[in-house]
Design an enzyme around this catalytic site. Structure first.
Site, PDB file in Angstrom:
ATOM      1  N   ALA A 141       0.802  -1.233   0.000  1.00  0.00           N
ATOM      2  CA  ALA A 141       0.000   0.000   0.000  1.00  0.00           C
ATOM      3  C   ALA A 141       0.839   1.291   0.000  1.00  0.00           C
ATOM      4  O   ALA A 141       0.652   2.151  -0.871  1.00  0.00           O
ATOM      5  CB  ALA A 141      -0.974  -0.032   1.179  1.00  0.00           C
ATOM      6  N   ASP A 160      -4.005  -2.461   4.028  1.00  0.00           N
ATOM      7  CA  ASP A 160      -4.229  -1.726   2.776  1.00  0.00           C
ATOM      8  C   ASP A 160      -5.258  -0.620   2.952  1.00  0.00           C
ATOM      9  O   ASP A 160      -5.245   0.367   2.228  1.00  0.00           O
ATOM     10  CB  ASP A 160      -4.673  -2.684   1.670  1.00  0.00           C
ATOM     11  CG  ASP A 160      -3.474  -3.495   1.221  1.00  0.00           C
ATOM     12  OD1 ASP A 160      -3.180  -4.525   1.855  1.00  0.00           O
ATOM     13  OD2 ASP A 160      -2.792  -3.064   0.271  1.00  0.00           O
TER      14      ASP A 160
HETATM   15  O1  MRU Z   1      -1.098  -7.278  -3.317  1.00  0.00           O
HETATM   16  P1  MRU Z   1      -0.044  -6.568  -2.529  1.00  0.00           P
HETATM   17  O2  MRU Z   1       1.275  -7.267  -2.521  1.00  0.00           O
HETATM   18  O3  MRU Z   1       0.055  -5.108  -2.909  1.00  0.00           O
HETATM   19  O4  MRU Z   1      -0.586  -6.605  -1.033  1.00  0.00           O
HETATM   20  C1  MRU Z   1       0.201  -6.057  -0.015  1.00  0.00           C
HETATM   21  C2  MRU Z   1      -0.403  -6.197   1.320  1.00  0.00           C
HETATM   22  O5  MRU Z   1      -1.483  -6.700   1.499  1.00  0.00           O
HETATM   23  C3  MRU Z   1       0.364  -5.579   2.457  1.00  0.00           C
HETATM   24  O6  MRU Z   1       0.193  -6.304   3.624  1.00  0.00           O
HETATM   25  C4  MRU Z   1      -0.157  -4.145   2.685  1.00  0.00           C
HETATM   26  O7  MRU Z   1      -0.178  -3.448   1.480  1.00  0.00           O
HETATM   27  C5  MRU Z   1       0.673  -3.408   3.663  1.00  0.00           C
HETATM   28  S1  MRU Z   1       2.266  -3.030   3.035  1.00  0.00           S
HETATM   29  C6  MRU Z   1       3.103  -2.111   4.174  1.00  0.00           C
END
Ligand code: MRU
Length: 341
Positions: free
Chosen positions: A49, A235
């Site tokens: 995110a 997210d």
């Molecule tokens: O699909 P992604 O890899 O973008 O998902 C990432 C996540 O779900 C993380 O846990 C979230 O973005 C937090 S990152 C600090």
């Protein structure tokens, strides 16, 4: 850690570490236009995110440079914002960063050189602020972890998912720096393997002891008393504390509660969506079936099989022991989320 992203203010290029091919190959993708950036976000060159938010801010900057040469710069700018906003739906940091950039654009429109200067300053500020926020929330969260024991994390909420240091992994990094003797269990995180490919890689680079487990092993590990804490990223956090994060997070939270293991969410306040009163309206991204039916390009399921591939799930606030932001540690019922925190 190797840099997740960097912006060259002379060449006007954004370099993104290609997270689809880590850890076997360390390679950067160069983005020169806002559509290069939107494409890189949609195809997971960059993910996580906060990293997506920072990347989108640079996308607006690159788009503004292109729009200067357009017959209708204002229209070109609205296309830039729209295409970046359409790149991924769940992480609110993307929309938060676009909004910050939009405000600067509006304050300095019509588009001219001074607008570009102001947009560049804002993108660099968003980038820098993310690293500072992560260090700060890491230090707050470190207090919650035991002096010695095992912490489980899911997906990758590390330096690779942010502009640096990480959120969940930032908490672990700070705790280790404080002298806590921690072991980490990293779930592999099907289907995109952010845990196996990215979290395991990051922690190994930092020499923090890490053990990789399959997603379906969490319950057994908790039942054997092998896990003392869980810390994950987010997210989008709704105003009541409901949290959208990588698919599988909800199951881990329920297991943690059943086994009396504290479950912590670590995220910068840019991940809080106060306009969302509860998590039930958060849009959960559905990704390509091929992520499930294929493994590294090789088919592992019968052709034509029906597939569901939600990329995120929703963990109701009642399963969350604390939410850690750069401003401190919030405890249930998370009343501070509704105002400023
Ligand atoms: O699909 P992604 O890899 O973008 O998902 C990432 C996540 O779900 C993380 O846990 C979230 O973005 C937090 S990152 C600090």
């Amino acid at each position: 850690m190797i840099a997740t992203l960097s912006y060259d203010t002379t060449a006007h290029e954004l370099q993104l570490l290609d997270q689809r091919i880590l850890p076997s190959v360390v390679e950067y993708v160069t983005c020169r236009t806002s559509s290069d950036v939107a494409q890189a976000i949609a195809t997971m060159v960059v993910r996580g995110a906060p990293a997506i938010g920072v990347t989108a801010a640079y996308g607006v900057l690159l788009g503004a440079r292109e729009a200067m040469a357009d017959n209708d710069p204002a229209r070109a700018m609205s296309r830039v914002f729209d295409s970046l906003a359409a790149s991924r739906p769940t992480a609110v940091n993307l929309f938060w960063a676009l909004e910050r950039m939009r405000q600067v654009y509006l304050q300095h429109s019509p588009l001219r050189q001074s607008t570009l200067d102001a947009l560049q300053c804002e993108a660099l500020r968003i980038h820098q602020q993310d690293v500072e926020d992560n260090r700060c929330l890491g230090d707050h969260g470190a207090q919650l972890l035991p002096d010695r024991g095992t912490v489980l994390t899911h997906c990758n909420a590390g330096a690779l998912a942010t502009a640096g240091y990480g959120t969940a992994l930032g908490v672990i990094r700070s705790a280790v720096a404080m002298g806590k003797e921690l072991q980490v269990y990293a779930t592999e995180t099907r289907p995109f393997l952010q845990g196996a490919r990215l979290t395991a890689f990051e922690l190994q680079q930092d020499r923090i002891p890490v053990t990789l487990i399959c997603d379906n092993m969490v319950g057994a590990m908790m039942a054997q008393g092998k896990i003392q804490s869980v810390v994950v990223g987010a997210d989008r956090i709704a105003a009541n504390g409901d949290t959208a994060n990588k698919i599988g997070t909800y199951g881990i939270a329920v297991l943690a509660m059943a086994h009396g293991v504290p479950f912590y969410v670590a995220a910068p306040s840019s991940t809080i969506d106060r306009a969302m009163t509860s998590g039930k309206n958060i849009v959960i991204e559905q990704r390509e079936p091929s992520e499930v039916t294929h493994f590294m390009g090789y088919p592992v399921a019968p052709e034509g099989i029906a597939v569901e591939n939600p990329s995120f799930d929703l963990t109701p606030a009642k399963y969350i022991s604390a939410i850690i932001t750069e401003r401190g540690v919030l405890k249930p019922p998370f009343a501070e989320l509704k105002s400023s925190c």
